[in-house]
Structure formats: C-alpha cells, structure tokens
Motif scaffolding. Structure first.
Motif, PDB file in Angstrom:
ATOM      1  N   SER A 199      12.005   1.018 -10.232  1.00 14.68           N
ATOM      2  CA  SER A 199      12.152   1.245  -8.794  1.00 14.68           C
ATOM      3  C   SER A 199      12.771   2.598  -8.455  1.00 14.68           C
ATOM      4  O   SER A 199      12.721   3.029  -7.308  1.00 14.68           O
ATOM      5  N   ASP A 200      13.355   3.296  -9.441  1.00 12.38           N
ATOM      6  CA  ASP A 200      13.935   4.607  -9.154  1.00 12.38           C
ATOM      7  C   ASP A 200      12.883   5.715  -9.156  1.00 12.38           C
ATOM      8  O   ASP A 200      13.189   6.862  -8.853  1.00 12.38           O
ATOM      9  N   TRP A 201      11.607   5.391  -9.432  1.00  5.97           N
ATOM     10  CA  TRP A 201      10.495   6.351  -9.365  1.00  5.97           C
ATOM     11  C   TRP A 201       9.739   6.140  -8.069  1.00  5.97           C
ATOM     12  O   TRP A 201       9.426   5.027  -7.700  1.00  5.97           O
ATOM     13  N   GLN A 202       9.453   7.230  -7.378  1.00  6.22           N
ATOM     14  CA  GLN A 202       8.710   7.189  -6.123  1.00  6.22           C
ATOM     15  C   GLN A 202       7.394   7.917  -6.279  1.00  6.22           C
ATOM     16  O   GLN A 202       7.307   8.910  -7.012  1.00  6.22           O
ATOM     17  N   ILE A 203       6.350   7.461  -5.588  1.00  9.42           N
ATOM     18  CA  ILE A 203       5.077   8.157  -5.571  1.00  9.42           C
ATOM     19  C   ILE A 203       5.123   9.136  -4.410  1.00  9.42           C
ATOM     20  O   ILE A 203       5.364   8.744  -3.272  1.00  9.42           O
ATOM     21  N   ALA A 204       4.926  10.409  -4.686  1.00 12.25           N
ATOM     22  CA  ALA A 204       5.047  11.440  -3.651  1.00 12.25           C
ATOM     23  C   ALA A 204       3.688  11.871  -3.168  1.00 12.25           C
ATOM     24  O   ALA A 204       2.703  11.755  -3.802  1.00 12.25           O
ATOM     25  N   ASP A 244      -9.627   5.845  -1.412  1.00  6.82           N
ATOM     26  CA  ASP A 244      -9.239   4.761  -2.304  1.00  6.82           C
ATOM     27  C   ASP A 244      -7.850   4.271  -1.905  1.00  6.82           C
ATOM     28  O   ASP A 244      -7.131   4.938  -1.160  1.00  6.82           O
ATOM     29  N   VAL A 245      -7.465   3.101  -2.387  1.00  6.55           N
ATOM     30  CA  VAL A 245      -6.203   2.489  -1.986  1.00  6.55           C
ATOM     31  C   VAL A 245      -5.301   2.369  -3.211  1.00  6.55           C
ATOM     32  O   VAL A 245      -5.679   1.764  -4.209  1.00  6.55           O
ATOM     33  N   LEU A 246      -4.109   2.959  -3.108  1.00  4.68           N
ATOM     34  CA  LEU A 246      -3.127   2.919  -4.177  1.00  4.68           C
ATOM     35  C   LEU A 246      -2.055   1.896  -3.813  1.00  4.68           C
ATOM     36  O   LEU A 246      -1.461   1.970  -2.738  1.00  4.68           O
ATOM     37  N   TRP A 247      -1.841   0.930  -4.702  1.00  4.47           N
ATOM     38  CA  TRP A 247      -0.883  -0.159  -4.490  1.00  4.47           C
ATOM     39  C   TRP A 247       0.280  -0.026  -5.478  1.00  4.47           C
ATOM     40  O   TRP A 247       0.110   0.503  -6.570  1.00  4.47           O
ATOM     41  N   ARG A 248       1.432  -0.571  -5.078  1.00  4.86           N
ATOM     42  CA  ARG A 248       2.573  -0.649  -5.988  1.00  4.86           C
ATOM     43  C   ARG A 248       3.238  -2.003  -5.821  1.00  4.86           C
ATOM     44  O   ARG A 248       3.475  -2.454  -4.710  1.00  4.86           O
ATOM     45  N   SER A 249       3.522  -2.637  -6.957  1.00  4.39           N
ATOM     46  CA  SER A 249       4.228  -3.923  -6.909  1.00  4.39           C
ATOM     47  C   SER A 249       5.724  -3.653  -6.831  1.00  4.39           C
ATOM     48  O   SER A 249       6.210  -2.602  -7.245  1.00  4.39           O
ATOM     49  N   SER A 250       6.441  -4.613  -6.293  1.00  2.00           N
ATOM     50  CA  SER A 250       7.891  -4.464  -6.193  1.00  2.00           C
ATOM     51  C   SER A 250       8.552  -5.780  -6.566  1.00  2.00           C
ATOM     52  O   SER A 250       7.954  -6.850  -6.493  1.00  2.00           O
ATOM     53  N   ILE A 257       0.851  -1.187   0.000  1.00  2.00           N
ATOM     54  CA  ILE A 257       0.000   0.000   0.000  1.00  2.00           C
ATOM     55  C   ILE A 257       0.889   1.240   0.000  1.00  2.00           C
ATOM     56  O   ILE A 257       1.755   1.387   0.855  1.00  2.00           O
ATOM     57  N   VAL A 258       0.654   2.115  -0.975  1.00  2.00           N
ATOM     58  CA  VAL A 258       1.408   3.359  -1.081  1.00  2.00           C
ATOM     59  C   VAL A 258       0.637   4.489  -0.413  1.00  2.00           C
ATOM     60  O   VAL A 258       1.196   5.311   0.300  1.00  2.00           O
ATOM     61  N   ASP A 259      -0.679   4.524  -0.658  1.00  2.00           N
ATOM     62  CA  ASP A 259      -1.524   5.572  -0.097  1.00  2.00           C
ATOM     63  C   ASP A 259      -2.946   5.036   0.010  1.00  2.00           C
ATOM     64  O   ASP A 259      -3.398   4.312  -0.875  1.00  2.00           O
TER      65      ASP A 259
END
Length: 179
Positions: A174-179, A137-143, A123-125
């Motif tokens: 992976s060098d991009w981040q969600i701010a 709402d729920v924002l997800w990111r895979s890694s 979960i990112v946000d």
C-alpha cells in the motif's frame, strides 16, 4: 451556474447558463461526450436522473440520459472504450457493479456493458490505451489484505466490452502509488 470560458490570450468570460437545482451534482466536466471537440458536463440528480450538457461555448444542449435507480452509483472513469473518438462513461456502484455507457455522436447512450467486480478493487486509471488498439483500457488495483495486486482490462475497440485482462507484475504494498 456559471461556466468560465478561457480564451487563447488568457482572458476569462463568465457565462450564466441558468439555475441548477441544489439536488443536482456535476460529476464530470472534462470529457467530450459527443465528439465535437468541446468538453461537456455530466450531472446526476439525487433521485437518480442523469443529464449531459453538450457544451458549445456559452450555449448548451441538455440531454436526459438513462435513470440510475441506485444511489450508490458514481462516475468512476471516462475514456473512449470503443475507439470511436467520443468519451464514454463508466459508473461504479458500491456493490461492485460496473456499468459502462458508450456515448454516441449526439450525446446519447448508444450501447452499454455491465460487469461485476469485487469491491476490494478500485479503478486507478481508465483513459490510457495500453495495448495501442485505439480504445482506452482500465487499470484496477486491489486494496486490503496482504496480496494487493494491479489488473489491466484491455477493452475491445469495436464493442467497448472487455476483450482480455491480466495481472500487471506481482503483489504491491500500500505504500506504492500508481502515478
């Protein structure tokens, strides 16, 4: 435990609210879990007991919440998933299980939803309302892997359950981040 109260003129008051055993951990203290306009404290004991302190200035009411048997569950997010004006709690277990507690106006778990999500997703946000329906709402990111993606859960404002979801854009590195 001390609660530090800030007033409008910048002053600070420390209030001793009593002893909190060493086996308790404060997990969240920035959300309003009963809709009274004051941030409350969510705590978990090492044995799986969960409690919320409904704060009112230097006073609080302690409420026992459902026991979580699995030590791998941690508070992952909080938001208003059913659009009732009260912050809800989303737990994430290390096995991928997501448990959503929809809090009610007296600080109890009024309802819950459970989901299963692959452990490569985080979960990112979970506070933003990205579809303007009144619910978070729920924002997800895979890694891991070569195809890292972002996925958005739109939550149903009446039930707090997952209404729909979709990928957001293409693959990200992976060098991009969600701010």
């Amino acid at each position: 435990m001390f609660v530090w109260l800030l007033n409008a003129s910048g002053g600070v008051n420390g209030v001793n609210t009593g002893n909190l055993g060493a086996d308790w951990q404060i997990l969240d203290g920035s959300a309003d879990h009963n809709g009274d306009g004051t941030s409350d404290l969510v705590m978990r004991q090492t044995n799986g007991d969960v409690s919320v302190w409904l704060m009112d200035g230097s006073n609080h009411v302690e409420k026992a919440l459902p026991h979580l048997d699995n030590a791998g569950s941690l508070v992952s997010a909080r938001g208003d998933y059913n659009a009732d004006g009260i912050s809800d709690v989303m737990w994430r277990h290390t096995d991928g299980t997501v448990l959503e507690w929809l809090m009610d106006s007296v600080g109890d778990v009024g309802a819950s939803n459970q989901f299963s999500v692959d452990t490569t997703w985080s979960i990112v946000d979970a506070v933003g309302d990205r579809d303007a329906n009144g619910s978070s709402d729920v924002l997800w990111r895979s890694s891991g892997g070569t195809d890292e993606r972002v996925f958005l859960w739109h939550m149903d404002p009446t039930s707090g359950s997952l209404a729909s979801g979709h990928y957001v854009g293409g693959a990200v590195t992976s060098d991009w981040q969600i701010a």
